[in-house]
Design a protein around this motif. Structure first.
Motif, PDB file in Angstrom:
ATOM      1  N   TRP A 104      23.935  20.092  -8.705  1.00  0.00           N
ATOM      2  CA  TRP A 104      22.637  20.523  -9.192  1.00  0.00           C
ATOM      3  C   TRP A 104      22.346  19.846 -10.512  1.00  0.00           C
ATOM      4  N   ASP A 105      21.087  19.884 -10.943  1.00  0.00           N
ATOM      5  CA  ASP A 105      20.646  19.188 -12.153  1.00  0.00           C
ATOM      6  C   ASP A 105      21.429  19.537 -13.406  1.00  0.00           C
ATOM      7  N   ASP A 106      21.941  20.744 -13.517  1.00  0.00           N
ATOM      8  CA  ASP A 106      22.643  21.112 -14.746  1.00  0.00           C
ATOM      9  C   ASP A 106      24.128  20.762 -14.715  1.00  0.00           C
ATOM     10  N   GLY A 107      24.561  19.997 -13.703  1.00  0.00           N
ATOM     11  CA  GLY A 107      25.948  19.558 -13.640  1.00  0.00           C
ATOM     12  C   GLY A 107      26.871  20.452 -12.826  1.00  0.00           C
ATOM     13  N   ILE A 108      26.371  21.530 -12.264  1.00  0.00           N
ATOM     14  CA  ILE A 108      27.205  22.404 -11.435  1.00  0.00           C
ATOM     15  C   ILE A 108      27.474  21.703 -10.106  1.00  0.00           C
ATOM     16  N   GLU A 109      28.720  21.799  -9.644  1.00  0.00           N
ATOM     17  CA  GLU A 109      29.107  21.212  -8.365  1.00  0.00           C
ATOM     18  C   GLU A 109      29.835  22.228  -7.509  1.00  0.00           C
ATOM     19  N   LEU A 110      29.718  22.057  -6.197  1.00  0.00           N
ATOM     20  CA  LEU A 110      30.436  22.861  -5.216  1.00  0.00           C
ATOM     21  C   LEU A 110      31.043  21.883  -4.217  1.00  0.00           C
ATOM     22  N   SER A 111      32.366  21.896  -4.099  1.00  0.00           N
ATOM     23  CA  SER A 111      33.052  20.877  -3.303  1.00  0.00           C
ATOM     24  C   SER A 111      32.783  21.012  -1.809  1.00  0.00           C
ATOM     25  N   ALA A 112      32.820  19.883  -1.127  1.00  0.00           N
ATOM     26  CA  ALA A 112      32.632  19.850   0.326  1.00  0.00           C
ATOM     27  C   ALA A 112      33.743  20.627   1.028  1.00  0.00           C
ATOM     28  N   GLU A 113      34.945  20.610   0.473  1.00  0.00           N
ATOM     29  CA  GLU A 113      36.044  21.378   1.062  1.00  0.00           C
ATOM     30  C   GLU A 113      35.723  22.865   1.054  1.00  0.00           C
ATOM     31  N   TRP A 114      35.150  23.339  -0.029  1.00  0.00           N
ATOM     32  CA  TRP A 114      34.806  24.743  -0.133  1.00  0.00           C
ATOM     33  C   TRP A 114      33.681  25.090   0.850  1.00  0.00           C
ATOM     34  N   ILE A 115      32.674  24.231   0.905  1.00  0.00           N
ATOM     35  CA  ILE A 115      31.552  24.456   1.816  1.00  0.00           C
ATOM     36  C   ILE A 115      32.044  24.492   3.258  1.00  0.00           C
ATOM     37  N   GLU A 116      32.982  23.622   3.587  1.00  0.00           N
ATOM     38  CA  GLU A 116      33.526  23.575   4.951  1.00  0.00           C
ATOM     39  C   GLU A 116      34.185  24.907   5.323  1.00  0.00           C
ATOM     40  N   ARG A 117      34.773  25.588   4.361  1.00  0.00           N
ATOM     41  CA  ARG A 117      35.469  26.848   4.616  1.00  0.00           C
ATOM     42  C   ARG A 117      34.535  28.062   4.676  1.00  0.00           C
ATOM     43  N   LEU A 118      33.314  27.909   4.196  1.00  0.00           N
ATOM     44  CA  LEU A 118      32.374  29.034   4.213  1.00  0.00           C
ATOM     45  C   LEU A 118      31.956  29.344   5.645  1.00  0.00           C
TER      46      LEU A 118
END
Length: 176
Positions: free
Chosen positions: A81-95
């Protein structure tokens, strides 16, 4: 080992499964996103529980404008996101995949042959709520899970109408 290891240019080194890679992301409603993986598969995920579980995501909880700036980072390894927050693809895959669609809810009601009142009684909610979920109101996770439970456990039972018909027929045979 003397520390003078070398590899040829065409050597492949692999350890474990390849890391998941994102290709695209599309913003949905209520903190849902549709992610497309580099293999072409897609998945709809609800990011709200993630945002509520970790302080790192506090800015994304209530700021819709910031949430809509989501994009796949350069290497496909995360959403950012614009403010530098990231969410890893590995984490998304587990959701887990996000809840149930309204069409799926209607389909379950049809498979169970339940009326609005019948579904309301089974889920212990109002008839009005069932009607809203049959329409376009987003279905909460607990209602989706309960509906799936009903489908799994009630679909094996004989139809009540068949039982009533058989009972009436049996009673007439005794009387005659």
């Amino acid at each position: 080992m003397n520390g003078n290891a070398s590899t040829d240019a065409d050597d492949i080194i692999g350890i474990g499964a390849p890391l998941p890679r994102l290709a695209a992301v599309q913003v949905g409603e209520a903190r849902h996103v549709t992610v497309t993986w580099r293999d072409g598969s897609t998945k709809i995920v609800d990011l709200a529980p993630v945002f509520l579980s970790h302080r790192h995501f506090i800015p994304l909880r209530d700021n819709g404008d910031l949430f809509e700036t989501v994009r796949v980072n350069e290497d496909g390894m995360a959403l950012e996101w614009d403010d530098g927050i990231e969410l890893s693809a590995e984490w998304i895959e587990r959701l887990p995949t996000a809840g149930m669609t309204n069409a799926e809810f209607r389909q379950i009601m049809g498979q169970l042959a339940l009326s609005l009142d019948g579904m309301a009684a089974q889920l212990e909610i109002s008839r009005r709520q069932v009607a809203a979920f049959r329409g376009s109101k987003p279905i909460p996770a607990h209602i989706a899970l309960a509906a799936l439970y009903l489908l799994e456990h009630l679909s094996n039972l004989p139809d009540i109408a068949d039982g009533m018909h058989a009972s009436r027929h049996h009673h007439r045979a005794k009387v005659a």
